[in-house]
Design an enzyme around this catalytic site. Structure first.
Site, PDB file in Angstrom:
ATOM      1  N   LYS A 142      -0.469  -4.303  -3.226  1.00 40.70           N
ATOM      2  CA  LYS A 142      -1.761  -3.846  -2.722  1.00 40.70           C
ATOM      3  C   LYS A 142      -1.974  -2.411  -3.208  1.00 40.70           C
ATOM      4  O   LYS A 142      -1.478  -1.467  -2.613  1.00 40.70           O
ATOM      5  CB  LYS A 142      -1.785  -3.925  -1.189  1.00 40.70           C
ATOM      6  CG  LYS A 142      -3.175  -3.838  -0.564  1.00 40.70           C
ATOM      7  CD  LYS A 142      -3.626  -2.415  -0.373  1.00 40.70           C
ATOM      8  CE  LYS A 142      -4.929  -2.345   0.406  1.00 40.70           C
ATOM      9  NZ  LYS A 142      -5.450  -0.959   0.501  1.00 40.70           N
ATOM     10  N   SER A 185       0.814  -1.209   0.000  1.00 40.26           N
ATOM     11  CA  SER A 185       0.000   0.000   0.000  1.00 40.26           C
ATOM     12  C   SER A 185       0.854   1.267   0.000  1.00 40.26           C
ATOM     13  O   SER A 185       1.574   1.529  -0.947  1.00 40.26           O
ATOM     14  CB  SER A 185      -0.971  -0.045   1.182  1.00 40.26           C
ATOM     15  OG  SER A 185      -1.923   0.974   1.128  1.00 40.26           O
ATOM     16  N   ASP A 214      10.382   5.349  -9.881  1.00 39.51           N
ATOM     17  CA  ASP A 214       9.991   5.915 -11.179  1.00 39.51           C
ATOM     18  C   ASP A 214      10.725   7.209 -11.488  1.00 39.51           C
ATOM     19  O   ASP A 214      11.005   7.514 -12.651  1.00 39.51           O
ATOM     20  CB  ASP A 214       8.479   6.169 -11.216  1.00 39.51           C
ATOM     21  CG  ASP A 214       7.694   4.899 -11.526  1.00 39.51           C
ATOM     22  OD1 ASP A 214       8.317   3.821 -11.631  1.00 39.51           O
ATOM     23  OD2 ASP A 214       6.462   4.982 -11.645  1.00 39.51           O
TER      24      ASP A 214
END
Length: 534
Positions: free
Chosen positions: A328, A303, A314
């Site tokens: 998740k 999460s 990224d």
């Protein structure tokens, strides 16, 4: 149907109606999208049929029906399990625990308790808490809380007894190693902060280590406070440990990741069936962009922890080390309901800045396999994206680390010592008679004492096993003694210094530095040298 349950059924009817007709609006139930009468009539008929079934059970079942068990633990969770693995219903006790976790505090005495040797003992009092000030120590055996003996109580039942309103008294009776009689402590309950940044220290000169255990309402502030205490201008590298972190609040994950990114960079976005895409942006921090970062993750990082790891990966801001994360990426909106209950309902999906879906596929498998089964390598997925510098990353199965290193698996000998609580019990025994200082090291004399302790406790071992596991045994002894004498953080520091994944992370800091510098150059070229802005 009992009167007590009718308000709950009314609220659930509205929730079901909203979810069928096009979405739920925010943290409260405020409206329903317009739709044809067909689905609404079908839903009303379904609710009516369920009510008849429940009334038949309530009136005719051989034993008395517990509404809490039938409704709270049966029909409502059963309905939610047909949706996804993370939509969840909370009975009053669980909902209060959820609120406590999110708020980062509760009221009680301030100590961790747990089962050891068939009894419930004090694992560790929190520094500065009422339990700490009263003199409770790790290893104290809980005998009685007020007038209730603990012999037949579970750990959670004992923990409930220790909690209570701020300013109220609770009498705790314990047995202690070396004490002839039980000790009685009168403790005044107070607000107990639940720290999510469990440790922050120098693991090497200039290299900071920070372990974040979850994301509650105070996590980003705790991070800032710890960085300030360390002196962020002096940090030459950071190991951000998110292993075992189950996640928590979205905005706190955004704030933590945003500290290390440039202002205006996307941290995460989410979109759902009834909601447009919503991006969340980094607030930026000059200090947070000046040093390399390695993020440690494992299969239980989930999460909000995945949001942080995915954003830093990224944007090529950090090197990710460890195992594939949990996967998740479902957004739960929490709805308070009557009777002090609550509902966490999935309303959207999370996507990393490059557009990767974080959520792992849960179709055609049981929830047991979803949580504990073998994971599919994300490199076999079709969700392929690129980082800011053009590196390939994969989605649809959590965050794939840049460098994979599996968690160290214990052997049978190690499992045996842990199952017998050998290190915990030895540390408790050793600290009473030796009074270790922070210069303590596990030398051959200490190992001899440990062998004698194993013999006295009839814990099986061989000399070959002790020799083969020498480094692990020494580290485990030292860390437990440091927890017992100096507190949880000092014990964590000892463990970190001998953790092979932490050692690997230290080796990767130069790569993390090169990665971030290269990404900054590429982004500057693309934007004409202008900084990003929101």
């Amino acid at each position: 149907m009992s009167r007590r349950l009718r308000p709950l059924f009314s609220a659930l009817f509205i929730i079901l109606l909203c979810s069928v007709l096009g979405g739920i609006f925010g943290p409260g139930l405020t409206g329903v999208s317009a739709a044809s009468s067909g689905p609404e009539e079908d839903l009303k008929a379904g609710i009516k049929q369920f009510t008849k079934v429940y009334e038949a059970v309530e009136n005719n079942f051989a034993d008395k029906v517990s509404a809490d068990k039938a409704i709270y633990k049966g029909s409502i969770p059963g309905m939610l399990r047909t949706l996804d693995p993370h939509s969840n219903f909370f009975d009053p006790k669980d909902f209060q625990a959820l609120r406590d976790d999110q708020q980062g505090h509760y009221y009680g005495v301030g100590m961790t308790v747990g089962p050891r040797n068939g009894k419930t003992i004090v694992i560790a009092p929190f520094g500065g808490s009422p339990a700490y000030k009263a003199g409770l120590r790790p290893g104290d055996v809980l005998i009685q809380v007020d007038d209730k003996r603990t012999d037949n109580l579970s750990t959670s039942e004992i923990a409930d007894l220790l909690r209570g309103r701020r300013g109220t008294h609770v009498q705790v009776t314990v047995g202690r190693e070396g004490a002839e009689k039980p000790l009685v402590f009168d403790i005044v309950r107070d607000e107990i902060p639940r720290y999510s940044v469990e440790a922050a220290f120098w693991v090497r000169p200039g290299i900071a280590y920070m372990h974040v255990s979850q994301f509650n309402e105070n996590t980003s502030q705790e991070m800032e406070d710890n960085l300030k205490k360390l002196g962020e201008n002096n940090i030459k590298g950071l190991l951000l440990d998110l292993r075992e972190n189950p996640g928590g609040l979205l905005n706190e994950g955004v704030a933590v990741a945003g500290h290390y990114l440039r202002k205006g960079e996307v941290v995460v976005s989410h979109r759902g069936r009834a909601s447009a895409e919503k991006p969340y942006y980094a607030r930026g921090s000059a200090n947070g962009q000046n040093y390399p970062i390695v993020v440690l993750v494992n299969r239980y990082s989930a999460s909000a922890a995945e949001i942080v790891a995915g954003a830093l990966q990224d944007h090529d801001r950090a090197w990710i080390l460890g195992e594939n994360t949990f996967g998740k990426g479902l957004v739960q909106t929490v709805f308070p309901l009557p009777e002090n209950t609550g509902l966490a309902l999935t309303t959207a999906h999370y996507y990393t800045p490059s557009g990767r879906l974080i959520q792992r596929d849960y179709s055609n498998i049981s929830f047991l396999d979803y949580y504990y089964g073998k994971r599919t390598d994300t490199k076999n997925m079709q969700d392929v994206k690129s980082t800011d510098s053009g590196r390939t990353v994969y989605g649809g199965g959590g965050i794939t680390p840049d460098v994979k290193i599996d968690a160290v698996k214990s052997n049978k000998f190690q499992d045996s010592l842990l199952q017998h609580y050998a290190f915990f019990n030895f540390a408790k025994h050793y600290a009473v008679s030796h009074h270790p200082t922070k210069t303590f090291e596990v030398d051959d004399v200490v190992l001899l004492d440990f062998r004698k302790f194993l013999d006295d406790e009839k814990i099986p071992y061989t000399e070959a096993e002790l020799l083969q596991n020498d480094a692990w045994v020494r580290s485990s002894i030292k860390s437990e003694i440091f927890v017992d004498v100096f507190g949880q953080e000092e014990g964590l520091k000892v463990r970190a210094e001998t953790d092979p994944q932490v050692t690997k992370a230290l080796e990767l800091l130069p790569q993390a530095k090169s990665l971030a510098e290269n990404a900054r150059k590429i982004v500057a070229e693309r934007t004409g040298g202008h900084p990003l802005s929101q």
